[in-house]
Design an enzyme around this catalytic site. Structure first.
Site, short mmCIF file in Angstrom:
data_model
loop_
_atom_site.label_atom_id
_atom_site.label_comp_id
_atom_site.label_asym_id
_atom_site.label_seq_id
_atom_site.Cartn_x
_atom_site.Cartn_y
_atom_site.Cartn_z
N TRP A 1 0.78 -1.27 -0.13
CA TRP A 1 0.04 -0.06 0.10
C TRP A 1 0.96 1.14 0.11
O TRP A 1 1.92 1.20 0.61
CB TRP A 1 -0.86 0.09 1.26
CG TRP A 1 -1.99 1.31 1.40
CD1 TRP A 1 -2.68 1.61 0.43
CD2 TRP A 1 -1.80 2.06 2.21
NE1 TRP A 1 -3.42 2.77 1.07
CE2 TRP A 1 -2.82 3.11 2.02
CE3 TRP A 1 -1.16 2.41 3.35
CZ2 TRP A 1 -3.11 4.34 2.70
CZ3 TRP A 1 -1.42 3.50 4.24
CH2 TRP A 1 -2.24 4.25 3.97
N ASP B 1 -16.22 11.86 -2.46
CA ASP B 1 -15.71 10.63 -2.23
C ASP B 1 -16.12 10.30 -0.93
O ASP B 1 -17.48 10.35 -0.86
CB ASP B 1 -13.98 10.88 -1.84
CG ASP B 1 -13.14 9.62 -1.92
OD1 ASP B 1 -13.14 8.89 -1.03
OD2 ASP B 1 -12.64 9.39 -3.23
N ASP B 2 -15.61 9.53 0.00
CA ASP B 2 -16.19 8.96 1.06
C ASP B 2 -16.90 9.74 1.90
O ASP B 2 -16.49 11.02 1.92
CB ASP B 2 -14.86 8.20 1.67
CG ASP B 2 -15.37 7.31 2.62
OD1 ASP B 2 -16.64 7.08 3.20
OD2 ASP B 2 -14.30 6.40 3.21
N LYS C 1 -16.52 5.75 -8.39
CA LYS C 1 -15.23 5.19 -7.87
C LYS C 1 -15.66 3.87 -7.11
O LYS C 1 -16.26 4.15 -5.96
CB LYS C 1 -14.36 6.19 -6.99
CG LYS C 1 -13.26 5.61 -6.58
CD LYS C 1 -12.50 6.84 -5.92
CE LYS C 1 -11.16 6.47 -4.96
NZ LYS C 1 -10.60 7.75 -4.36
N TRP C 2 -15.15 2.66 -7.42
CA TRP C 2 -15.66 1.66 -6.64
C TRP C 2 -14.33 1.09 -5.64
O TRP C 2 -13.35 0.61 -6.26
CB TRP C 2 -16.05 0.48 -7.45
CG TRP C 2 -16.43 -0.85 -6.93
CD1 TRP C 2 -15.92 -1.73 -6.03
CD2 TRP C 2 -17.68 -1.50 -7.39
NE1 TRP C 2 -16.36 -2.74 -5.74
CE2 TRP C 2 -17.80 -2.85 -6.60
CE3 TRP C 2 -18.81 -1.45 -8.27
CZ2 TRP C 2 -18.93 -3.79 -6.67
CZ3 TRP C 2 -19.78 -2.44 -8.32
CH2 TRP C 2 -19.55 -3.22 -7.62
N ASP C 3 -14.66 1.19 -4.54
CA ASP C 3 -13.23 1.02 -3.69
C ASP C 3 -13.40 -0.35 -2.79
O ASP C 3 -14.47 -0.82 -2.75
CB ASP C 3 -13.28 2.13 -2.54
CG ASP C 3 -11.74 2.30 -2.16
OD1 ASP C 3 -10.86 1.50 -2.44
OD2 ASP C 3 -11.65 3.43 -1.47
N CYS D 1 -10.62 0.91 -7.65
CA CYS D 1 -9.80 1.20 -6.37
C CYS D 1 -9.70 0.41 -5.34
O CYS D 1 -10.93 -0.40 -5.23
CB CYS D 1 -10.08 2.66 -5.87
SG CYS D 1 -9.44 3.13 -4.60
N ASP E 1 -2.79 5.33 -3.40
CA ASP E 1 -3.12 6.48 -2.41
C ASP E 1 -1.99 7.32 -2.50
O ASP E 1 -2.14 8.52 -1.36
CB ASP E 1 -3.54 5.87 -1.02
CG ASP E 1 -5.10 5.33 -1.30
OD1 ASP E 1 -5.81 5.74 -2.09
OD2 ASP E 1 -5.53 4.73 -0.37
N ASN F 1 -11.30 -1.62 0.71
CA ASN F 1 -10.30 -1.00 1.66
C ASN F 1 -9.80 -2.23 2.56
O ASN F 1 -9.24 -1.62 3.45
CB ASN F 1 -10.64 0.27 2.20
CG ASN F 1 -10.57 1.21 1.38
OD1 ASN F 1 -9.27 1.48 0.86
ND2 ASN F 1 -11.42 2.41 1.21
N ARG G 1 -9.41 -1.49 9.18
CA ARG G 1 -10.26 -0.27 9.30
C ARG G 1 -11.71 -0.18 9.72
O ARG G 1 -12.73 0.03 8.93
CB ARG G 1 -9.94 0.22 7.52
CG ARG G 1 -10.24 1.77 7.46
CD ARG G 1 -10.57 2.09 5.97
NE ARG G 1 -10.24 3.79 6.00
CZ ARG G 1 -10.78 4.39 4.90
NH1 ARG G 1 -11.62 3.93 4.16
NH2 ARG G 1 -10.45 5.67 4.89
C1 GLA Z 1 -9.38 4.51 0.06
C2 GLA Z 1 -8.93 5.24 -1.35
C3 GLA Z 1 -9.03 6.65 -1.17
C4 GLA Z 1 -10.28 7.25 -0.36
C5 GLA Z 1 -10.48 6.44 0.64
C6 GLA Z 1 -11.82 6.93 1.25
O1 GLA Z 1 -8.18 4.77 0.86
O2 GLA Z 1 -7.93 4.58 -1.88
O3 GLA Z 1 -8.81 7.48 -2.33
O4 GLA Z 1 -11.27 6.93 -1.61
O5 GLA Z 1 -10.38 5.02 0.42
O6 GLA Z 1 -11.97 6.11 2.56
#
Ligand code: GLA
Length: 650
Positions: free
Chosen positions: A150, A315-316, A425-427, A474, A496, A429, A392
């Protein structure tokens, strides 16, 4: 009856040009023919100890397979460029069909395998790889691959292969930040511009494995397929399993040639809309984190519109009770306090400013503190007797389950149907832990594959229902970058880490596989004290340009510069996103790096050169441009010598 590999490399024109078929009875009492010959798709069995592609346990406890050639035919599909070779086990009704599709225009070969159980009893697959790629016999090879973590993805590693097995893999349920299912090999002397290079990928977004073996008899082969770590598939009577595809190619135009071949192939054949130019986006994550609400987002949107941004992405932090990373994942509707009238008023303001609107989601995840988890605690991947490790503060929904798939389909479909959203944007994490699937209908270890199939199903359905939406893959940056996801996603958020000098290295590794239009790159405030805004723009302009800094902190001068670079990028965008890319000087070891883009018709090019070393004065290197028409005269425009800070561009 043994299917033996004969040749892979430079195109040959006549059958008599091919190397002779190898024969061997084995060697001494220690090696059977399966050990000494390059068997095309070896199964575990007999006197062989090489890494096999297939391992099967039959219902009666036999764990040895004996595949014999049955037939070869051209499939009616794909304009006669699709070969199917059928193998059968000599004692059990197990059929293995090897598929070879030639993508002649791109000089790419695609391979995958179908395994059918024609018996009345189930069999268990313990390994089922997509391909074994055989390098020409007797050579000695250097392999290039990508490694990292990461914030530090796509670092290039190059090493000689020696007798034994070099393994790369993911056990994380995603492709991973740590390795990528891509390889390129040469005989130690190829460079960016010339030399024989063999390269390949696996189009898969879950656990995968690459095993590069140099056998004790000097044969080098590279296996790619689903990871057999903790893997099993119970193949019931009549069932057929189809592996993901592995794509590979050969070029004598060096590593640069290999990348350009993959770039063209990805744009032309993998991406859903590989020739659509991507808009310049603004993403609010680094500016506002979870502090998302209508007024501050609208203020950022106004600034973004002023500098020429075309797509504004929230974003988030926008959904139900999402005030930190402790809550909300799973509850995919707008937070009632932050957006009392829903998202539409903000979207309308963004649209009125002349921009499209995009949104972040992380559908595969759930926070224990969410309505979804309180209602369905059993929907996550877990073992009932083990604590559920949070990362997380979140757990992973089991996308192998159809009820989970249906929930996500309904929620995301509603979001897209009720709002004017053109970008998602499909994340994803976190990585997996306690990989249990209570009540699995088959072997619970099918989870690794069925999860990814579930993901592909949900995403594929949403794509079909909302064909005008652009999707970005993502996973905490570049944790899910592969050709499987690029059948669904138009772009990848590659890291990131947005610090521009670190980014140069990450971008370079990424470019070995992926074309610039898939590489979303934001200009942010990371290291702004040391790195000028010009430099930061130039680095991001090497891909699909975006902005992610806190515009409310940018000075009037900064905004003016941003507007200037964005306007220029709009002119250059077709060449950068859709042209040929040449890595002129590597960012890995040089104080200067340079990358050139050239339009397909060779009429226009763009050159970026970066100096990442102080102090001055230094002798600037000569750069030799590539791919230009030798007889043509090109006019050079826009040489900028901006030596302020760390910036230099020519
Ligand atoms: C991940 C993504 C970031 C952002 C955060 C939001 O880390 O890579 O770009 O969207 O989540 O929580």
């Amino acid at each position: 009856g043994m299917l033996v590999h004969r040749y892979w490399g430079k195109r040959l024109f006549a059958p008599e040009d091919y190397p002779p078929t190898l024969h061997s009875e084995g060697w001494a009492s220690f090696n059977g023919p399966g050990q000494t010959l390059p068997e095309e798709y070896p199964a575990y069995g007999g006197l062989k100890y090489i890494d096999p592609c297939l391992k099967v346990s039959f219902a009666d406890g036999v764990r040895d397979s004996d595949l014999a050639f049955q037939s070869a035919s051209m499939s009616d599909r794909d304009h006669g460029e699709h070969l199917v070779i059928e193998l059968h086990d000599r004692a059990y009704p197990l059929q293995v069909r090897l598929h070879y599709r030639v993508h002649a225009q791109h000089d790419i070969l695609e391979r995958w395998v179908e395994i059918a159980n024609l018996d009345d009893h189930p069999v268990t697959l313990e390994r089922a790889w997509s391909a074994q790629w055989h390098l020409p016999q007797g050579g000695s090879y250097r392999m290039e691959h990508l490694a990292g973590r990461w914030l530090d993805e796509s670092q290039v590693i190059s090493e000689m292969l020696t007798q034994g097995i070099k393994t790369l893999e993911s056990r994380r349920i995603t492709t991973s930040h740590h390795h990528n299912p891509w390889f390129a090999v040469d005989q130690g002397s190829a460079n960016e511009d010339q030399g024989d290079v063999w390269f390949g990928v696996l189009a898969w977004s879950g656990n995968w494995k690459l095993s590069a073996e140099v056998t004790d008899f000097g044969s080098t082969r590279i296996n790619l397929g689903l990871n057999d770590w903790d893997f099993a598939w119970r193949l019931v009577p009549g069932e057929t399993v189809i592996t993901p595809s592995s794509f590979a190619g050969y070029t004598n135009a060096g590593y640069g040639g290999a990348s350009r071949t993959l770039h063209d192939f990805i744009r032309d054949r993998v991406l859903p809309h590989g020739h659509k130019l991507h808009p310049i986006l603004y993403n609010s994550w680094e500016a506002t984190q979870f502090d998302v609400e209508e007024t501050s987002q609208a203020r950022l949107a106004e600034l973004a519109a002023r500098i020429g941004v075309e797509l504004f992405v929230v974003d988030d932090g926008w959904f139900h009770r999402r005030n930190s990373d402790h809550t909300g994942l799973g509850d995919w509707w707008p937070d009632e306090d932050k957006f009392p009238h829903g998202l539409s008023p903000l979207i309308e303001r963004v649209n009125a400013l002349g921009m499209d609107f995009g949104l972040w989601i992380e559908p595969e995840m759930v926070n224990p503190d969410s309505d979804l988890y309180r209602t369905h605690p059993d929907w996550v991947i877990h073992f009932p007797t083990r604590p559920r490790s949070e990362a997380r503060n979140q757990l992973i929904l089991n996308l192998a389950r159809t009820d989970v798939q249906e929930y996500l389909l309904e929620k995301i479909d509603a979001l897209l149907s009720q709002h004017n959203i053109t970008f998602i944007k499909w994340d994803m994490n976190r990585n997996v832990s306690e990989p249990g699937w209570p009540d699995a209908p088959g072997d619970p270890r099918e989870l690794w594959v069925r999860y990814v199939q579930g993901l592909y199903r949900v995403w594929g359905f949403l794509r079909q229902r909302h064909p005008d939406v652009t999707w970005q893959s993502c996973s905490g940056g570049g944790g899910r970058a592969d050709l499987g996801i690029l059948c669904l996603a138009d772009q990848i958020w590659e890291s990131d880490n947005t610090e521009a000098t670190a980014r140069l290295r990450i971008q370079e590794g990424f470019s070995l596989v992926f074309p610039a239009n898939t590489m979303e790159a934001w200009v942010t405030d990371a290291n702004r004290e040391k790195i000028s805004l010009d430099f930061r723009f130039h680095v991001s302009m090497c891909g699909s340009l975006g902005v992610g800094g806190d515009l409310s902190r940018w000075s009037g001068e900064d905004l003016k510069k941003a507007a200037h670079w964005i306007a220029l990028y709009k002119e250059l965008r077709p060449v950068i996103q859709l042209g040929d890319q040449f890595r002129l000087r590597s960012a890995l070891e040089n104080r200067f790096s340079a990358v050139q883009y050239l339009s397909k018709d060779r009429q226009e090019g763009v050159l970026f050169a970066f100096r990442t070393h102080l102090p001055e004065p230094v002798q600037l290197p000569t750069l030799t441009l590539r791919g230009l028409e030798p007889q043509a005269r090109y006019e050079v425009e826009g040489i900028a010598d901006v030596r302020s800070g760390l910036s230099w561009m020519e």
